[in-house]
Design a protein around this motif. Structure first.
Motif, PDB file in Angstrom:
ATOM      1  N   CYS A  50       0.843  -1.195   0.000  1.00 33.91           N
ATOM      2  CA  CYS A  50       0.000   0.000   0.000  1.00 33.91           C
ATOM      3  C   CYS A  50       0.874   1.239   0.000  1.00 33.91           C
ATOM      4  CB  CYS A  50      -0.924   0.002   1.223  1.00 33.91           C
ATOM      5  SG  CYS A  50      -0.057   0.232   2.790  1.00 33.91           S
ATOM      6  N   GLY A  51       0.271   2.387  -0.268  1.00 28.46           N
ATOM      7  CA  GLY A  51       0.994   3.644  -0.225  1.00 28.46           C
ATOM      8  C   GLY A  51       1.487   3.955   1.175  1.00 28.46           C
ATOM      9  N   GLY A  52       2.778   4.237   1.307  1.00 27.91           N
ATOM     10  CA  GLY A  52       3.356   4.507   2.615  1.00 27.91           C
ATOM     11  C   GLY A  52       3.777   3.263   3.375  1.00 27.91           C
ATOM     12  N   CYS A  53       3.439   2.086   2.863  1.00 31.16           N
ATOM     13  CA  CYS A  53       3.852   0.836   3.513  1.00 31.16           C
ATOM     14  C   CYS A  53       5.320   0.549   3.184  1.00 31.16           C
ATOM     15  CB  CYS A  53       2.994  -0.329   3.044  1.00 31.16           C
ATOM     16  SG  CYS A  53       1.275  -0.234   3.530  1.00 31.16           S
ATOM     17  N   PRO A  54       6.028  -0.156   4.066  1.00 27.74           N
ATOM     18  CA  PRO A  54       7.433  -0.465   3.801  1.00 27.74           C
ATOM     19  C   PRO A  54       7.587  -1.469   2.668  1.00 27.74           C
ATOM     20  CG  PRO A  54       6.703  -1.584   5.781  1.00 27.74           C
ATOM     21  CD  PRO A  54       5.592  -0.652   5.388  1.00 27.74           C
ATOM     22  N   ILE A  55       8.669  -1.340   1.910  1.00 29.67           N
ATOM     23  CA  ILE A  55       9.018  -2.329   0.897  1.00 29.67           C
ATOM     24  C   ILE A  55       9.696  -3.494   1.602  1.00 29.67           C
ATOM     25  CG2 ILE A  55      10.454  -2.778  -1.133  1.00 29.67           C
ATOM     26  CD1 ILE A  55      10.103   0.195  -1.844  1.00 29.67           C
ATOM     27  N   PRO A  56       9.236  -4.727   1.392  1.00 30.78           N
ATOM     28  CA  PRO A  56       9.792  -5.857   2.136  1.00 30.78           C
ATOM     29  C   PRO A  56      11.223  -6.178   1.738  1.00 30.78           C
ATOM     30  CG  PRO A  56       8.322  -6.641   0.420  1.00 30.78           C
ATOM     31  CD  PRO A  56       8.189  -5.142   0.434  1.00 30.78           C
ATOM     32  N   ASP A  57      11.996  -6.686   2.703  1.00 29.03           N
ATOM     33  CA  ASP A  57      13.328  -7.170   2.385  1.00 29.03           C
ATOM     34  C   ASP A  57      13.241  -8.640   1.988  1.00 29.03           C
ATOM     35  OD1 ASP A  57      13.215  -8.704   4.755  1.00 29.03           O
ATOM     36  OD2 ASP A  57      14.098  -7.082   5.927  1.00 29.03           O
ATOM     37  N   ARG A  58      14.381  -9.299   1.817  1.00 28.75           N
ATOM     38  CA  ARG A  58      14.375 -10.649   1.278  1.00 28.75           C
ATOM     39  C   ARG A  58      14.254 -11.739   2.326  1.00 28.75           C
ATOM     40  NH1 ARG A  58      19.335 -12.374  -1.926  1.00 28.75           N
ATOM     41  NH2 ARG A  58      18.439 -14.422  -1.541  1.00 28.75           N
ATOM     42  N   TYR A  59      13.847 -11.365   3.532  1.00 31.29           N
ATOM     43  CA  TYR A  59      13.759 -12.345   4.609  1.00 31.29           C
ATOM     44  C   TYR A  59      12.346 -12.430   5.171  1.00 31.29           C
ATOM     45  CZ  TYR A  59      18.769 -11.689   4.300  1.00 31.29           C
ATOM     46  OH  TYR A  59      20.059 -11.595   3.834  1.00 31.29           O
ATOM     47  N   ILE A  60      11.925 -13.661   5.521  1.00 31.66           N
ATOM     48  CA  ILE A  60      10.648 -13.877   6.185  1.00 31.66           C
ATOM     49  C   ILE A  60      10.912 -13.915   7.679  1.00 31.66           C
ATOM     50  CG2 ILE A  60       8.660 -15.404   6.429  1.00 31.66           C
ATOM     51  CD1 ILE A  60       9.313 -16.543   3.678  1.00 31.66           C
ATOM     52  N   GLY A  61      10.387 -12.940   8.407  1.00 30.31           N
ATOM     53  CA  GLY A  61      10.623 -12.852   9.839  1.00 30.31           C
ATOM     54  C   GLY A  61       9.872 -13.921  10.614  1.00 30.31           C
ATOM     55  N   SER A 107      17.045  -4.446   0.240  1.00 30.80           N
ATOM     56  CA  SER A 107      17.017  -3.416  -0.800  1.00 30.80           C
ATOM     57  C   SER A 107      18.004  -2.301  -0.508  1.00 30.80           C
ATOM     58  CB  SER A 107      15.598  -2.845  -0.928  1.00 30.80           C
ATOM     59  OG  SER A 107      14.708  -3.830  -1.377  1.00 30.80           O
ATOM     60  N   GLU A 108      18.196  -1.994   0.779  1.00 29.95           N
ATOM     61  CA  GLU A 108      19.090  -0.905   1.143  1.00 29.95           C
ATOM     62  C   GLU A 108      20.551  -1.289   0.931  1.00 29.95           C
ATOM     63  OE1 GLU A 108      17.864  -0.354   5.099  1.00 29.95           O
ATOM     64  OE2 GLU A 108      16.242   1.019   4.616  1.00 29.95           O
ATOM     65  N   THR A 109      20.859  -2.571   0.920  1.00 30.26           N
ATOM     66  CA  THR A 109      22.240  -2.997   0.778  1.00 30.26           C
ATOM     67  C   THR A 109      22.549  -3.488  -0.622  1.00 30.26           C
ATOM     68  OG1 THR A 109      21.653  -5.224   1.499  1.00 30.26           O
ATOM     69  CG2 THR A 109      22.322  -3.664   3.199  1.00 30.26           C
ATOM     70  N   SER A 110      21.512  -3.659  -1.466  1.00 29.36           N
ATOM     71  CA  SER A 110      21.727  -4.172  -2.804  1.00 29.36           C
ATOM     72  C   SER A 110      22.387  -3.115  -3.690  1.00 29.36           C
ATOM     73  CB  SER A 110      20.392  -4.583  -3.427  1.00 29.36           C
ATOM     74  OG  SER A 110      20.564  -4.894  -4.794  1.00 29.36           O
TER      75      SER A 110
END
Length: 326
Positions: A50-61, A107-110
């Motif tokens: 959704c708008g304003g929602c975080p973009i997920p990283d590559r891990y399932i918590g 995404s921040e480290t890619s």
């Protein structure tokens, strides 16, 4: 769980994972919204729910709800988990009613080149797509692990997608980033009329130093997404696969945005009370013509740029710029 490793082990699954975010409340019938899922592909590239929602990283918590889809038709719903998928850090992104504790996402480290685009409406509609460029990956068609087909079970009245091999994609993987990429974009709307808006949500990598243009093929307009969001009105419901084209260009200098793939090209900027015209070829003559066909400005030049003012043009006027090159 590392999603890349999880999908490598489970070859019977489509290479994507849908993470439950629960961003909207249950409706009066006690049903959840099926569009409350963020999506990630095998490469770890994700799009927000959704708008304003975080973009997920590559891990399932730990404790994170998700679902996957099997590629087989024989009822084989087997999913394997083993220690090769387990990770210690990061393991702190958890979606819970718009709350995320992520400190450091993939995404921040890619170092790959990525661009996220949002399509929204004035009535709260939202849909996001991702285009990811990866060095050493040359396939611009459909590739398992990189390209994610648009979620066919979506109840979202607004669907935004890119196109490859005539397939609708929410995540599209492409080869090394360069300035000759042309990516077709489309959208499907089940509501009308609406004011629509396309804008850049996030950029990573070499795309940060490139110009980004959205071409509206219905209106024959080219819009610089770097400078502003693209707003358009649409009154029809339906699927419009051929409306938009996304194009990238290198920045020639800080103040020029020329289309270098054309032999003769001009760009016009509004500056103060006048207009600045930039060209990649020597201009010989310039004219400005109003809606009625009258020439309201004319000047001979021999330069690649010029500036002029129009004292007799009203705000909102439709003007035609005619340039003769050397």
């Amino acid at each position: 769980i590392d999603i890349g490793e999880f999908l490598t082990v489970n070859t019977n699954l489509y290479p994507k994972v849908h993470l439950w975010t629960h961003n909207t409340q249950i409706n009066a019938q006690g049903e959840f919204d099926v569009d409350d899922y963020a999506t990630i592909n095998k490469a770890g590239d994700g799009i927000a729910a959704c708008g304003g929602c975080p973009i997920p990283d590559r891990y399932i918590g730990s404790g994170q709800g998700f679902f996957v889809e099997t590629t087989t038709n024989n009822g084989d719903g087997k999913v394997e988990f083993d220690n090769s998928m387990r990770v210690d850090e990061p393991n702190d992104q958890f979606f819970k009613a718009s709350i995320s504790k992520s400190k450091k996402s993939f995404s921040e480290t890619s170092k790959n080149n990525k661009i996220w685009l949002n399509l929204t409406t004035d009535k709260g509609g939202f849909n996001q797509i991702l285009i990811a460029f990866q060095k050493g990956f040359s396939n611009n068609g459909i590739d398992k692990g990189y390209d994610v087909l648009k979620f066919s079970g979506s109840s979202n009245p607004l669907q935004f997608y890119s196109i490859a091999n005539n397939k609708k994609l929410s995540i599209q993987g492409r080869g090394r980033f360069h300035n000759n990429h042309n990516i077709f974009l489309g959208f499907e709307s089940k509501v009308s009329p609406n004011d629509y808006l396309i804008d850049i949500d996030k950029i990573e990598g070499a795309i940060e130093s490139a110009d980004i243009y959205l071409i509206d093929r219905y209106l024959n307009l080219t819009h610089d997404l770097r400078r502003s969001k693209y707003v358009f009105k649409h009154t029809q419901q339906g699927d419009f696969k051929d409306r938009f084209l996304l194009r990238f260009k290198s920045k020639i200098s800080d103040d020029s945005h020329l289309k270098t793939d054309l032999s003769q090209s001009i760009v016009v900027h509004k500056k103060n009370d006048g207009f600045r015209v930039l060209s990649n070829t020597l201009m010989k003559e310039i004219k400005v013509i109003n809606f009625y066909g009258n020439t309201i400005f004319e000047n001979e030049i021999m330069d690649k740029q010029t500036y002029f003012t129009l004292g007799n043009a009203k705000d909102g006027s439709l003007l035609i710029l005619e340039v003769k090159f050397e």
